[in-house]
Write an enzyme that holds these catalytic residues in place. Structure first.
Site, short mmCIF file in Angstrom:
data_model
loop_
_atom_site.label_atom_id
_atom_site.label_comp_id
_atom_site.label_asym_id
_atom_site.label_seq_id
_atom_site.Cartn_x
_atom_site.Cartn_y
_atom_site.Cartn_z
N GLU A 54 -0.51 1.85 9.29
CA GLU A 54 -1.42 2.24 9.67
C GLU A 54 -1.47 2.43 11.19
O GLU A 54 -0.41 2.07 11.89
CB GLU A 54 -2.25 0.90 9.52
CG GLU A 54 -2.72 0.32 8.51
CD GLU A 54 -3.72 1.10 7.68
OE1 GLU A 54 -4.16 1.66 7.79
OE2 GLU A 54 -3.44 0.99 6.19
N CYS A 91 0.80 -1.36 0.35
CA CYS A 91 0.09 0.04 0.15
C CYS A 91 1.16 0.58 0.21
O CYS A 91 1.79 1.63 0.57
CB CYS A 91 -0.91 -0.02 1.22
SG CYS A 91 -1.38 1.65 1.67
N CYS A 142 -3.83 7.29 -1.84
CA CYS A 142 -4.62 6.93 -2.39
C CYS A 142 -6.39 8.09 -1.42
O CYS A 142 -7.25 8.40 -1.95
CB CYS A 142 -5.54 5.86 -3.14
SG CYS A 142 -4.24 5.21 -3.56
N TYR A 146 -9.26 0.39 -5.44
CA TYR A 146 -8.68 -0.40 -4.45
C TYR A 146 -7.69 -1.48 -6.38
O TYR A 146 -8.02 -2.50 -5.57
CB TYR A 146 -9.46 -1.90 -4.23
CG TYR A 146 -9.38 -1.30 -2.07
CD1 TYR A 146 -9.69 -0.22 -1.29
CD2 TYR A 146 -8.48 -2.08 -1.35
CE1 TYR A 146 -9.34 0.53 -0.46
CE2 TYR A 146 -8.40 -1.45 -0.35
CZ TYR A 146 -8.76 -0.98 0.16
OH TYR A 146 -8.19 -0.53 1.86
N HIS A 177 -13.37 5.54 -3.11
CA HIS A 177 -11.87 4.80 -2.48
C HIS A 177 -12.89 3.72 -2.95
O HIS A 177 -11.51 2.39 -2.91
CB HIS A 177 -11.84 4.85 -1.09
CG HIS A 177 -10.58 4.86 -0.33
ND1 HIS A 177 -9.85 4.52 -1.28
CD2 HIS A 177 -10.18 3.50 0.55
CE1 HIS A 177 -8.56 4.50 -0.70
NE2 HIS A 177 -9.49 4.42 0.55
N GLU A 204 -6.71 -5.30 4.51
CA GLU A 204 -6.80 -3.80 3.70
C GLU A 204 -7.81 -4.27 3.10
O GLU A 204 -8.43 -3.78 2.73
CB GLU A 204 -6.16 -3.14 3.76
CG GLU A 204 -6.36 -1.85 3.46
CD GLU A 204 -5.06 -1.59 3.50
OE1 GLU A 204 -3.84 -1.75 3.34
OE2 GLU A 204 -5.28 0.23 2.83
N CYS A 228 -5.67 -0.64 -7.46
CA CYS A 228 -4.43 -1.09 -6.50
C CYS A 228 -3.47 -2.71 -6.23
O CYS A 228 -2.38 -2.96 -6.08
CB CYS A 228 -3.66 -0.36 -4.94
SG CYS A 228 -4.73 -0.81 -3.50
N THR A 248 -4.29 5.20 7.38
CA THR A 248 -3.35 4.90 5.99
C THR A 248 -2.40 6.10 5.82
O THR A 248 -2.84 7.29 5.67
CB THR A 248 -3.99 4.45 4.86
OG1 THR A 248 -5.01 3.29 5.11
CG2 THR A 248 -2.83 3.77 3.91
#
Ligand code: SF4
Ligand code: FE
Length: 495
Positions: free
Chosen positions: A267, A110, A114, A306, A302, A456, A308, A201
Site C-alpha cells: 500500500e 493481497c 483486482c 474480497y 470491488h 484491509e 480473495c 494497493t
C-alpha cells in the site's frame, strides 16, 4: 507533455509471464520512498520485493491455468489476462472470483491486481453513460486505452481514495484544494492534476494508474470530478510506501521469522504534483453528476473481489490444522469443531461473493456487474469473519505463536539445541517445521499479511458503515412489511 502514442511506445512488446513482468518494472526511476529513504530500485528492495512476487503470480497463473486466468475480450478480440477483461457475462464474474480465490491460496496475501480490474470495469460503463447523455467521446477514448493495455498485458492500478481532509466538507470547501485530486490547468493537449491518493494497493508494482473521484460530487466540485490514466513513472508522481507490521523482519537474515518470506501486499500514498494527462487518457472531466455512479459501480465490483480472502482463509485453516497435527491434537473434538467453524465462516464469504457474481446484471454498456445487495453483504461478511477465523487459528496454534524464539536463536550453538529439545511437538515432527507453521500463522494474524487479511478486510472497498448504508438502501423494508401484513391478515398499513 507526451501524447498517448508516445506514452505507449515503451509497451510495444507484451508482457508474457511472471519473470517478464518483474523485468518490466526495472529501471523506471520512480520517485519511491520507504523508511525515510529514496528507493533506487524497488524490484531489488527486500521489503518491497515480496509484494512484486505476489503481483507476478497473476501472470504465472495465466500461463499455468489459462482457463482460469485469461478470457476472450470482445473489445480487442484477443485472449487477455482476466485482470484486463471487462466482465461481459455472469460467467466472467464467476471466473474472476474463482481466480481470486486461487491467487489468495497461492500467495497468502493481497496480490493487488483486482483494483485495476474493478476500475476498468466501472469506467467502461460510466463513460458509456456519460457519452449517451452528453455526446462526449470518453467511452471511445477509454476503449482505445483499454485495447492498448490488453495488448501490452500491463498492470493497471486503480487510485480512488483521496485524503479527504475535513470529512464534513466537500472538495471545493477544503482549506487545501489538494486534499482531493483535481485539475489545476488545461491546455490544448491535456490536463494537469494535483492531489494525492491514499493507501493505493500495488501502486509501485503497476504500469499505469487510473485515478477516479472517491465520492459523490457537487456542481461546485467540477475540477475534482476527473478520471484519467497516467503512467506510474509520469513526472510529478511520488510514492511513499506504507509501513506494514514486521515488514523489516525479512532484512534480519534467514527466511523463517518473516512467516511468508515470498509474498506480501503493498500500500502506498501517491502524491500528484501537476501531473500531465493527454486528452486521450482523460475519461471524465467536470461531469460531477457521474462521480457517484462511478464510485457505486466500483465498490460493487470491488466488494465482491474480497472473495480473495477466502483463498487466504484456506491457507490459514490449513496452517491451524497442521499446527494441531504437529502438537498431536488433531483428533481432539474441540479442534475439529474449530476447524469446521473456520471453514463455515470462510465458505459463507465465498457463497455471498459467488451469489453476487451469479446474480450479476448487464448495464447499458453491455458490461456485467455484481448484484449490489449481495456484494455489500459479501464485503460486510469480510469485515468480520476473517477476524474470527484468525482468532480460532491462534486458539488452535497456542501461545507459542507469539512467544517463540527467533530463527537466529535456533541457529545459535548454545541455545539452539535447547530450543530443539523443548519446542519438540509430536514425535517425528521437525521443530523447525513446527516453528515455520507458527510463524505463518503469526504472519497472517498479527504480522505483515494480517494487514491484508484483517485490517484491509475491514476498510478496503469501504469500511463496514459504507456497506450498512448500501444494505439499508436496498433492503426494501416497506415491501417486507407489506408481505408480513398480508400473511397476518392486516389489510391496511399504518398511516
Ligand atoms: Fe485483490 Fe483482495 Fe488485494 Fe483487493 S485485497 S486487490 S481484492 S487481492
Ligand atoms: Fe483493497
Amino acid at each position: 507533455m507526451q501524447d498517448a502514442e508516445t506514452l505507449w511506445a515503451d509497451f510495444a512488446t507484451p508482457i508474457r509471464g511472471a519473470e517478464d513482468y518483474i523485468a518490466s518494472l526495472r529501471g523506471r526511476n520512480l520517485n519511491v520512498y520507504f523508511m525515510g529513504e529514496r528507493v533506487a530500485e524497488p524490484v531489488d528492495h527486500p521489503v518491497i520485493r515480496p509484494s512484486i512476487n505476489a503481483m507476478a503470480e497473476t501472470f504465472r497463473l495465466a500461463t499455468e491455468q489459462p482457463n482460469l486466468a485469461t478470457a476472450h475480450s470482445s473489445i480487442s478480440g484477443q485472449k487477455v489476462n482476466r485482470f484486463l477483461h471487462v466482465p461481459a457475462a455472469p460467467g466472467d464474474l464467476v471466473g474472476k472470483h474463482e481466480m481470486q480465490r486461487e491467487l489468495g491460496r497461492r500467495t497468502g496475501t493481497c496480490f493487488q491486481r483486482c483494483v485495476g480490474l474493478d476500475a476498468i470495469s466501472s469506467c467502461h460503463s460510466v463513460t458509456f453513460d456519460v457519452d449517451a447523455k452528453a455526446g462526449t467521446i470518453y467511452h471511445q477514448r477509454f476503449l482505445a486505452f483499454l485495447k492498448r493495455a490488453q495488448a501490452a498485458n500491463v498492470v493497471i492500478g486503480g487510485a480512488m481514495t483521496d485524503p479527504k481532509g475535513d470529512r464534513s466538507k466537500p472538495p471545493h470547501q477544503q482549506s487545501d484544494k489538494d486534499l482531493f485530486l483535481h485539475v489545476t490547468r488545461r491546455d490544448g493537449n491535456g490536463i494537469y492534476v494535483s492531489g494525492a491518493k491514499m493507501h493505493q494497493t500495488g501502486a509501485v508494482n503497476s504500469h499505469w494508474l487510473i485515478f477516479m473521484p472517491t465520492m459523490r460530487m457537487t456542481e461546485s466540485d467540477r475540477d475534482w470530478s476527473v478520471v484519467g490514466a497516467v503512467r506510474v513513472d509520469a513526472p510529478g508522481l511520488t510514492y511513499i510506501v506504507g509501513r506494514q507490521t514486521n515488514d523489516t523482519r525479512i532484512m534480519d537474515g534467514g527466511a523463517m521469522d518473516a512467516g511468508n518470506a515470498q509474498f506480501a501486499g503493498q500500500e502506498a500514498l501517491i502524491v500528484f504534483e501537476n501531473v500531465f494527462v493527454p486528452y486521450e487518457h482523460v475519461f471524465l472531466d467536470g461531469e460531477w453528476a457521474y462521480a457517484s455512479s462511478l464510485v457505486e459501480r466500483f465498490t460493487t465490483y470491488h466488494r465482491s473481489s474480497y472473495v480473495c480472502k477466502t483463498g487466504l482463509g484456506d491457507v490459514l485453516i490449513g496452517a491451524a490444522a497442521t499446527a494441531a497435527d504437529y502438537n498431536g491434537v488433531e483428533g481432539a473434538s474441540h479442534v475439529k469443531d474449530k476447524l469446521v467453524e473456520m471453514t463455515h465462516l470462510n465458505e459463507t464469504i465465498y457463497s455471498s461473493c459467488m451469489a453476487a457474481a451469479h446474480q450479476s446484471k448487464p448495464v447499458a454498456s453491455g458490461a456485467y456487474i455484481n448484484d449490489e445487495m449481495l456484494s455489500n453483504v459479501a464485503k460486510h461478511n469480510v469485515t468480520r469473519f476473517p477476524y474470527e477465523i484468525a482468532r480460532l487459528a491462534q486458539d488452535i496454534a497456542g501461545g507459542l505463536v507469539v512467544t517463540m524464539p527467533s530463527e537466529k536463536d535456533l541457529q545459535n550453538n548454545e541455545v539452539g539445541p535447547l530450543i530443539r529439545k523443548f519446542l519438540q511437538g509430536r514425535d517425528g515432527v521437525e521443530v523447525v517445521d513446527r516453528m515455520r507453521m507458527l510463524r505463518l500463522i503469526e504472519n497472517m494474524t498479527i504480522g505483515r499479511n494480517a494487514v491484508g487479511y484483517l485490517t484491509e478486510s475491514l476498510h478496503g472497498a469501504g469500511s463496514p458503515q459504507a456497506q450498512r448504508i448500501q444494505i439499508a438502501r436496498g433492503m426494501k423494508i416497506e415491501e417486507k412489511k407489506a408481505r408480513a401484513r398480508h400473511l397476518a391478515g392486516i389489510a391496511k398499513p399504518l398511516d
